[in-house]
Design a protein around this motif. Sequence first.
Motif, PDB file in Angstrom:
ATOM      1  N   SER A 311       0.839  -1.203   0.000  1.00 38.66           N
ATOM      2  CA  SER A 311       0.000   0.000   0.000  1.00 38.66           C
ATOM      3  C   SER A 311       0.874   1.254   0.000  1.00 38.66           C
ATOM      4  CB  SER A 311      -0.921   0.011   1.222  1.00 38.66           C
ATOM      5  OG  SER A 311      -1.709  -1.151   1.242  1.00 38.66           O
ATOM      6  N   ASP A 313       3.807   1.404  -1.397  1.00 40.77           N
ATOM      7  CA  ASP A 313       4.290   1.504  -2.785  1.00 40.77           C
ATOM      8  C   ASP A 313       3.255   2.202  -3.660  1.00 40.77           C
ATOM      9  OD1 ASP A 313       6.609   0.239  -2.123  1.00 40.77           O
ATOM     10  OD2 ASP A 313       6.032  -1.729  -2.918  1.00 40.77           O
ATOM     11  N   MET A 314       1.980   1.844  -3.445  1.00 43.21           N
ATOM     12  CA  MET A 314       0.912   2.482  -4.230  1.00 43.21           C
ATOM     13  C   MET A 314       0.837   3.980  -3.942  1.00 43.21           C
ATOM     14  SD  MET A 314      -2.126  -0.299  -3.929  1.00 43.21           S
ATOM     15  CE  MET A 314      -2.076  -1.820  -4.885  1.00 43.21           C
ATOM     16  N   GLU A 317       3.662   5.708  -5.696  1.00 45.03           N
ATOM     17  CA  GLU A 317       3.378   5.861  -7.122  1.00 45.03           C
ATOM     18  C   GLU A 317       2.367   6.987  -7.343  1.00 45.03           C
ATOM     19  OE1 GLU A 317       2.978   1.987  -8.831  1.00 45.03           O
ATOM     20  OE2 GLU A 317       2.122   2.880 -10.656  1.00 45.03           O
ATOM     21  N   THR A 388      -4.262   8.164  -5.441  1.00 42.00           N
ATOM     22  CA  THR A 388      -4.080   6.920  -4.682  1.00 42.00           C
ATOM     23  C   THR A 388      -5.222   5.942  -4.970  1.00 42.00           C
ATOM     24  OG1 THR A 388      -2.913   8.073  -2.926  1.00 42.00           O
ATOM     25  CG2 THR A 388      -3.853   5.943  -2.372  1.00 42.00           C
ATOM     26  N   THR A 391      -4.766   4.679  -8.525  1.00 42.45           N
ATOM     27  CA  THR A 391      -3.611   3.769  -8.616  1.00 42.45           C
ATOM     28  C   THR A 391      -3.975   2.389  -8.052  1.00 42.45           C
ATOM     29  OG1 THR A 391      -2.066   5.612  -8.438  1.00 42.45           O
ATOM     30  CG2 THR A 391      -1.208   3.443  -7.890  1.00 42.45           C
ATOM     31  N   ALA A 392      -4.655   2.392  -6.910  1.00 50.10           N
ATOM     32  CA  ALA A 392      -5.025   1.115  -6.279  1.00 50.10           C
ATOM     33  C   ALA A 392      -6.058   0.355  -7.135  1.00 50.10           C
ATOM     34  CB  ALA A 392      -5.576   1.364  -4.888  1.00 50.10           C
ATOM     35  N   GLU A 395      -4.207  -1.003 -10.398  1.00 48.23           N
ATOM     36  CA  GLU A 395      -3.261  -2.097 -10.175  1.00 48.23           C
ATOM     37  C   GLU A 395      -3.674  -2.931  -8.985  1.00 48.23           C
ATOM     38  OE1 GLU A 395       0.325   0.207  -9.823  1.00 48.23           O
ATOM     39  OE2 GLU A 395      -0.376   1.237 -11.615  1.00 48.23           O
TER      40      GLU A 395
END
Length: 403
Positions: A311, A313-314, A317, A388, A391-392, A395
Amino acid sequence: MRGRELRGELDAFLTETDQELVAFRRDLHMHPELAFAEYRTTQRIAERLTAAGLVPSVLPRGTGLICDVGSGDGPTVALRADIDALPLHDEKDVPYRSTVPGACHACGHDVHTTILLGTSIFLAQQAAAGLLPGRVRLIFQPAEELPGGALEVMAHGGISGVERIFGLHCDPRVDLGHVGLKPGPITSACDKLAIRVSGPGGHTARPHLTADLVFALAKILTELPAALSRRVDPRSSLSLVWGKVQAGSAANAIPDDGVAEGTVRCLDENAWHAAPDLIKSLLESVAGAYGIDATMEYTRGVPPVVNDEMSVDMLAEAVERALGPGAVVPTQQSLGGEDFAWYLESIPGALARLGTRTPGGVTYDIHQGTFDIDEAAIGMGVRLMAATALTALWEPVVDSVLA
Ligand SMILES: [Zn+2]
Ligand SMILES: [Zn+2]
């Protein structure tokens, strides 16, 4: 739509809504409401979400609400904001100063609320345009400061069906435009401990015929912290510190009861779970050796927030997508508590620290009546939360590969 495109969309959105969001935050700041009394705040959020075409569901107590954006078969990720204020006097001299004596948004929850509101409106527009590949659960949580609001949300199904949860907290020590991230524990646990000892009492001339209660209590005061330091992994930093001790009223009389109260702080989740049973067994063995009775009242605070690595890492990103490269900064584990930890006991997720300090400006502290933010942080927070969630959803992580 990825990266640069998302940034362009967020730019356009914020050009249009930034002023409204700043005004919304100032309104909340002027009308702070304490834990489980956030009725007006809840209504204001609900009205704005409804105007954005969403269908908020207010929690049964009438404070705090949950609202889903998007539908379809994709995964569900949650974004959480806390909405309560602190019982403090607002010491600032600003036009949006608190109008409620003894209540102040000194932890920035008005900012968190406004950021999540802005994110909700943006995501509702994305969903309407068919650009949301899943569902986002918006959690406007009451009573973080009590704490207990997170448990209230969870008791009403707030995270059922949610795969991952994200939140942010204002960080007045980090410059605007930066976000502090850390995998693993990022806040600490703090519990309260009260011990009561009792014995027959008697004359100090004859301690052998009674039970020397003050001596035994002194043993408990020193032995418990000492034994804990040998029974628990030192890396967990479990510390028991006494703040109040009372026994006796005369120099020549052994009293028949006494009390000791203190706090237990802990950086590690496993040690935190084991602490009450361990302290109880140590207490019983010390008290038993001196023939006195001892009872313990252990009041749980919150566990540490333990950020899930993936999380984080997400989030990293998302920060890069929304705020550009170089915006992530490392952050330390704090000794403060945050009830976001309760969600992470059930599902993976992470809490980010949003920089709210004007570069070169004053460094405020949270839980102080002088606390304030650079309001440009609101737009930054919307960028971060929106990116966020997307992104989550873009991916989704297949946890089952580990099963
Ligand atoms: Zn706080
Ligand atoms: Zn807070």
